[in-house]
Design a protein around this motif. Sequence first.
Motif, short mmCIF file in Angstrom:
data_model
loop_
_atom_site.label_atom_id
_atom_site.label_comp_id
_atom_site.label_asym_id
_atom_site.label_seq_id
_atom_site.Cartn_x
_atom_site.Cartn_y
_atom_site.Cartn_z
N PRO A 119 0.45 -1.27 -0.06
CA PRO A 119 -0.18 0.02 0.27
C PRO A 119 0.78 1.19 0.06
O PRO A 119 1.84 1.27 0.81
N GLN A 120 0.50 2.42 -0.92
CA GLN A 120 0.90 3.53 -0.65
C GLN A 120 0.47 5.16 -0.48
O GLN A 120 -0.53 4.49 -0.75
N PRO A 121 0.62 5.68 -0.12
CA PRO A 121 -0.03 6.96 -0.09
C PRO A 121 -0.76 7.28 -1.67
O PRO A 121 0.35 7.17 -3.20
N GLN A 122 -1.90 7.80 -1.29
CA GLN A 122 -2.39 8.51 -3.01
C GLN A 122 -2.72 9.11 -3.38
O GLN A 122 -3.38 10.01 -2.67
N THR A 123 -1.86 8.81 -5.07
CA THR A 123 -1.76 10.43 -5.79
C THR A 123 -3.68 10.67 -6.30
O THR A 123 -4.60 10.08 -6.52
N ILE A 124 -4.27 12.06 -5.55
CA ILE A 124 -5.33 12.17 -5.88
C ILE A 124 -6.04 13.25 -7.36
O ILE A 124 -4.78 14.12 -7.81
N ILE A 125 -6.84 12.09 -7.25
CA ILE A 125 -7.23 13.15 -9.38
C ILE A 125 -8.91 12.97 -9.55
O ILE A 125 -8.82 12.39 -8.61
N VAL A 126 -8.70 14.53 -9.55
CA VAL A 126 -10.08 15.04 -9.37
C VAL A 126 -10.78 14.32 -10.27
O VAL A 126 -10.70 15.31 -12.22
N HIS A 127 -11.86 13.62 -10.95
CA HIS A 127 -12.24 12.55 -11.99
C HIS A 127 -12.97 14.59 -12.05
O HIS A 127 -14.05 14.69 -11.84
N ARG A 128 -12.94 14.46 -13.67
CA ARG A 128 -13.25 15.65 -14.31
C ARG A 128 -13.61 16.91 -14.05
O ARG A 128 -14.91 17.50 -14.62
N THR A 142 -11.39 10.22 -8.41
CA THR A 142 -12.46 9.98 -8.45
C THR A 142 -13.39 11.28 -8.26
O THR A 142 -12.66 12.45 -8.37
N ASP A 143 -14.38 10.67 -8.08
CA ASP A 143 -15.67 11.99 -7.63
C ASP A 143 -15.07 12.61 -6.35
O ASP A 143 -15.98 14.15 -6.11
N GLN A 144 -14.98 12.46 -5.52
CA GLN A 144 -14.90 12.30 -4.02
C GLN A 144 -13.30 12.57 -3.27
O GLN A 144 -13.01 11.37 -2.60
N ALA A 145 -12.94 12.89 -3.86
CA ALA A 145 -11.53 13.63 -4.08
C ALA A 145 -11.48 13.88 -2.22
O ALA A 145 -10.22 13.95 -1.88
N GLN A 146 -12.49 15.03 -1.51
CA GLN A 146 -12.24 14.89 0.45
C GLN A 146 -11.54 13.86 0.53
O GLN A 146 -10.82 13.51 1.62
N LYS A 147 -13.05 12.81 0.05
CA LYS A 147 -13.29 11.70 0.04
C LYS A 147 -11.86 11.06 0.96
O LYS A 147 -11.35 10.26 1.93
#
Length: 501
Positions: free
Chosen positions: A258-267, A472-477
């Motif tokens: 498991p690694q720290p997640q790069t957050i990619i904001v969908h659309r 993801t559409d739920q970047a804050q989550k």
Amino acid sequence: MNSDRWVPFLTILFVCVMTMLKWIQNGLHSSWLLMILLLIFIGMLGSVIFISLPRGFNQPKLTLKKLIGLYLAVIWLAILWLPLGLFGFTNFIKAAIPVSGAMFTWITVNRQAIIIFLVFLYILAFGLTLKVHKVLVILLSGNEASFIRALKLAWRDDSFGDWVRSWLVILEMVITVFVIITGVTVVNQLISNQIIWFVSKGLINLVVPLVELKTMLGLFASSIHFDWKSGRLWLFGGASLLLITVIGAANVNNGRQPQPQTIIVHRGVIDHNGTGNTIAALKKSSQFHFPYVEMDIQETKDHYFICAHDDTVSIPHKGPQEINTLSLKTVKKYHRVELFGDYLKTANRLKQPLIIELKVTNQSDEQMGTRFADQYRAGLQRLPHRVHSIGYSYLRQIKRQLPHTQVGLVTMLNFGDMSKLNVNFYTLEHYTVSDYLIQSADIDQRQIYTWTDNSRLGMFRSAIMGANGQVTDQAQKLAHLKINLDRDRWVLLLNYLLDYL
């Protein structure tokens, strides 16, 4: 001990050997080795089916004709079982299919028509399976019918009721496997213990294949009868469970950590805070300073790139029309349009890196990637923007024009040996991502993202399997997701649904 009483022991031994073969392939990722392992699998499966046939069928001398008939039927049944996991081998086979970039793109673009055709073909093949198993029964029975005679007898001896009953048997198997895997998963969610987790893996890998094998044998008019009063059977089953558990424990470290997640904001949208692929949404989302905003672009017939996800625009009296076949003027008439050039300028001004999805259809211009790179060369190099797409040839065009720009392959069906394709990263459809797929795509330590993870469960699963980030559409989550492998490893048990279904 008579031959009938040997059958449960042989089937358990078969499951143990299959587990060992999968463990070998999982660690070595060799296409040639996989072919050898599949031959061993077919050989053992044929032996199990032959020995478990009803008394009297395997009493006559096993002639070459009967042996050929047996293994043709076994191969047919193995092919039929591919959509049902084939005891976990389907994941290996899917990842080993040699696939060119052009083939990958064509299959992905036309996936809906291909899936409909394959479903129809599968239903037809399943109906023929009833004939196959009856041919086998006739060939292996005491009467010395020729192969042609056996085919004729099998074709006459059939009914719609047989077909329905066989489908119900398959459905019962699917439900049973689903209940076993999800039930064991729930237990591990409630009781967080590493030993219980390893034993649970062993239990799934022992019981589920036995359930599937029992169903498979049923299609050949065979069955497995376990004598639950037999101390020998319990001893042999317990030893087998211990062996499979140990194999699973030895195999646990083959995957990614498991690694720290790069957050990619969908659309470009966070929790419905705007309309996807618009500059207004980009401005709102950029305030959170997530690593990337992902967005979609289409090329018009007159070579303008617009911000849009869907391939079509609905035109009155004509219905949906592909954007690739329409001019910008026509698209503007029926659809709100924002030009990608304006979107890119805004992102650069806001210092918000983008992952740009270049959408592809059968009508896409052959030089679309080159043209895209030429038009936006300066803007694409101001920030570490990336481009991903299902269109492999277009990614290569962009890479030739902009060598320092990272390009990635977007997958939807997750098939083929993608490790041979020359890209910097993968964006994998998250429902069909398996541990083995991530391992086989990671040969050169390329980054792996999953899309579109919106549920907490999906986010946990991708993160624990070792994905580098998530669209993801739920970047804050996702930003607040706390991963504890000891506490959350139960999520990985759900991957067995992909292995066995």
